[in-house]
Design an enzyme around this catalytic site. Structure first.
Site, PDB file in Angstrom:
ATOM      1  N   GLN A 181     -15.542  -2.139  11.520  1.00 40.92           N
ATOM      2  CA  GLN A 181     -16.103  -3.432  11.127  1.00 40.92           C
ATOM      3  C   GLN A 181     -17.517  -3.537  11.696  1.00 40.92           C
ATOM      4  O   GLN A 181     -17.713  -3.787  12.886  1.00 40.92           O
ATOM      5  CB  GLN A 181     -15.209  -4.551  11.633  1.00 40.92           C
ATOM      6  CG  GLN A 181     -13.753  -4.405  11.181  1.00 40.92           C
ATOM      7  CD  GLN A 181     -13.577  -4.543   9.677  1.00 40.92           C
ATOM      8  OE1 GLN A 181     -13.676  -5.632   9.120  1.00 40.92           O
ATOM      9  NE2 GLN A 181     -13.309  -3.435   9.004  1.00 40.92           N
ATOM     10  N   GLY A 222     -10.369 -14.562   8.286  1.00 36.25           N
ATOM     11  CA  GLY A 222     -10.497 -13.121   8.087  1.00 36.25           C
ATOM     12  C   GLY A 222     -11.936 -12.669   7.933  1.00 36.25           C
ATOM     13  O   GLY A 222     -12.876 -13.466   7.851  1.00 36.25           O
ATOM     14  N   HIS A 223     -12.103 -11.348   7.849  1.00 30.85           N
ATOM     15  CA  HIS A 223     -13.461 -10.794   7.798  1.00 30.85           C
ATOM     16  C   HIS A 223     -14.162 -11.134   6.479  1.00 30.85           C
ATOM     17  O   HIS A 223     -13.559 -11.221   5.428  1.00 30.85           O
ATOM     18  CB  HIS A 223     -13.454  -9.286   8.047  1.00 30.85           C
ATOM     19  CG  HIS A 223     -12.618  -8.484   7.106  1.00 30.85           C
ATOM     20  ND1 HIS A 223     -12.453  -7.130   7.243  1.00 30.85           N
ATOM     21  CD2 HIS A 223     -11.895  -8.826   6.018  1.00 30.85           C
ATOM     22  CE1 HIS A 223     -11.675  -6.686   6.281  1.00 30.85           C
ATOM     23  NE2 HIS A 223     -11.328  -7.694   5.530  1.00 30.85           N
ATOM     24  N   ASN A 224     -15.470 -11.371   6.609  1.00 27.59           N
ATOM     25  CA  ASN A 224     -16.358 -11.662   5.471  1.00 27.59           C
ATOM     26  C   ASN A 224     -16.059 -12.982   4.785  1.00 27.59           C
ATOM     27  O   ASN A 224     -16.548 -13.234   3.673  1.00 27.59           O
ATOM     28  CB  ASN A 224     -16.340 -10.522   4.455  1.00 27.59           C
ATOM     29  CG  ASN A 224     -16.868  -9.230   5.037  1.00 27.59           C
ATOM     30  OD1 ASN A 224     -16.102  -8.306   5.305  1.00 27.59           O
ATOM     31  ND2 ASN A 224     -18.168  -9.164   5.263  1.00 27.59           N
ATOM     32  N   SER A 242     -12.818 -12.173   2.795  1.00 27.72           N
ATOM     33  CA  SER A 242     -13.774 -12.321   1.697  1.00 27.72           C
ATOM     34  C   SER A 242     -13.565 -13.562   0.844  1.00 27.72           C
ATOM     35  O   SER A 242     -14.148 -13.672  -0.231  1.00 27.72           O
ATOM     36  CB  SER A 242     -13.776 -11.073   0.798  1.00 27.72           C
ATOM     37  OG  SER A 242     -14.158  -9.930   1.537  1.00 27.72           O
TER      38      SER A 242
END
Length: 331
Positions: A181, A222-224, A242
């Site tokens: 990441q 979560g990521h993004n 995302s």
């Protein structure tokens, strides 16, 4: 302890009563005593107003006369907003400033930047390249990961982790290969993050939390993910990677937003809902099965599972139904 005159001088409003009246604490209408200050934010609680023993009550102009029948009042167009500002004033006046701006037990990397007005609590960790803006407070045991940044006037409660790795793995021949990441987390100004909430760093680009966002306890971002300005989320919400959530949205407790979806500005998700598609229009959305006693719930759930079969039977019956004769003049 504050006097009513001090409060009105600081916050405004119209005082009807003695400015020298001392206030020992803030309290709800139904339990307030003769040295307490309370507020009426909704007409349905006006019966409590009549019975309240509070020294003073914050009310709208609509309830001024009713409030005066029982004692002093402060008149404000928005009592609940006035009360919110009052709690800030009260805390500032009655609670001492921490003895250490940066607690001795905190660990701050030499390459990190912490503004001189920021407060870093016990056992916090601020990693390499991270940034903490002016007047921001990290309560105890907050971890701010490498290269992540928090803006000004933010409050981050105990146990929050900002910038842990997002959940990214590639499946190859039955085994999971880690996707590093490489992004970070960018948090704007005036953001508040509840205890034990986790915000993952982005895979390539940053996870973004814009100005004024309010996150409750035990939330997973979560990521993004990108969250727009002044959006608020209640406890135990989960937002998968995302997802893009607009400005001025609300998400009720325990709700889930699946990954790669978009919510327009002004979308409001009911508690415990699961968002499985993007929502392009503002409004209130609910996606949950109503609670019932277990026996009834199981019968209804079983019926729902058969709906597709019922639909197919209706289609088959319609296909074989005789068509009505076409009316018209005979030649």
């Amino acid at each position: 302890m504050l006097q009513l005159g001090e409060i009105v001088e600081a916050l405004g409003g119209s005082l009807h009563g003695s400015p020298q009246t001392p206030i020992a604490q803030l309290a709800p209408l139904e339990t307030a005593g003769p040295r307490d200050l309370s507020f009426l934010s909704h007409p349905k609680y006006q019966t409590h107003l009549k019975q309240s023993q509070a020294a003073c009550v914050i009310v709208t102009p609509q309830f001024k006369e009713l409030a005066l029948e029982r004692g002093a009042c402060i008149v404000s167009d928005d009592p609940y907003f006035y009360f919110a500002r009052l709690t800030q004033l009260w805390k500032k006046k009655t609670r001492p400033v921490p003895a250490h701006r940066i607690h001795p037990s905190a660990v701050i990397d030499p390459t990190a930047f912490v503004h001189e007005t920021a407060i870093i609590g016990p056992l916090c960790v601020v990693e390499q390249g991270a940034k903490v803006g002016a007047h921001t407070q990290l309560k105890s045991r907050v971890t701010l990961g490498e290269n992540c940044q928090i803006g000004e006037r933010c409050i981050v409660h105990a146990g929050v982790v900002i910038g842990a790795d997002g959940f990214g793995f590639a499946l190859h021949q039955g085994a999971w290969e880690k996707i590093e990441q490489l992004g970070a987390v960018t948090i704007g100004n005036d953001v508040e993050i509840g205890a034990n909430t986790c915000i993952d760093r982005g895979a390539l680009q940053d996870t973004v939390i814009e100005d004024g966002v309010k996150l409750d306890n035990l939330i997973q971002i979560g990521h993004n993910v990108h969250i727009g300005k002044h959006t608020a989320m209640a406890g135990c919400v989960g937002v998968a990677g995302s997802a893009r959530i607009g400005a001025h949205c609300t998400v009720g407790g325990g709700a889930i937003v699946l990954g790669h979806l978009s919510l327009a500005d002004g979308v409001h998700i009911s508690a415990a809902s699961v968002v499985t598609r993007s929502i392009q229009k503002p409004g209130q959305y609910t996606g949950l099965f109503p609670i019932d006693d277990n026996a009834s719930w199981e019968k209804n759930a079983a019926s729902l599972k058969q709906l597709h079969q019922l639909r197919d039977r209706i289609k088959a019956l319609e296909a074989h139904r005789p068509q009505p004769p076409i009316s018209g003049k005979s030649s």
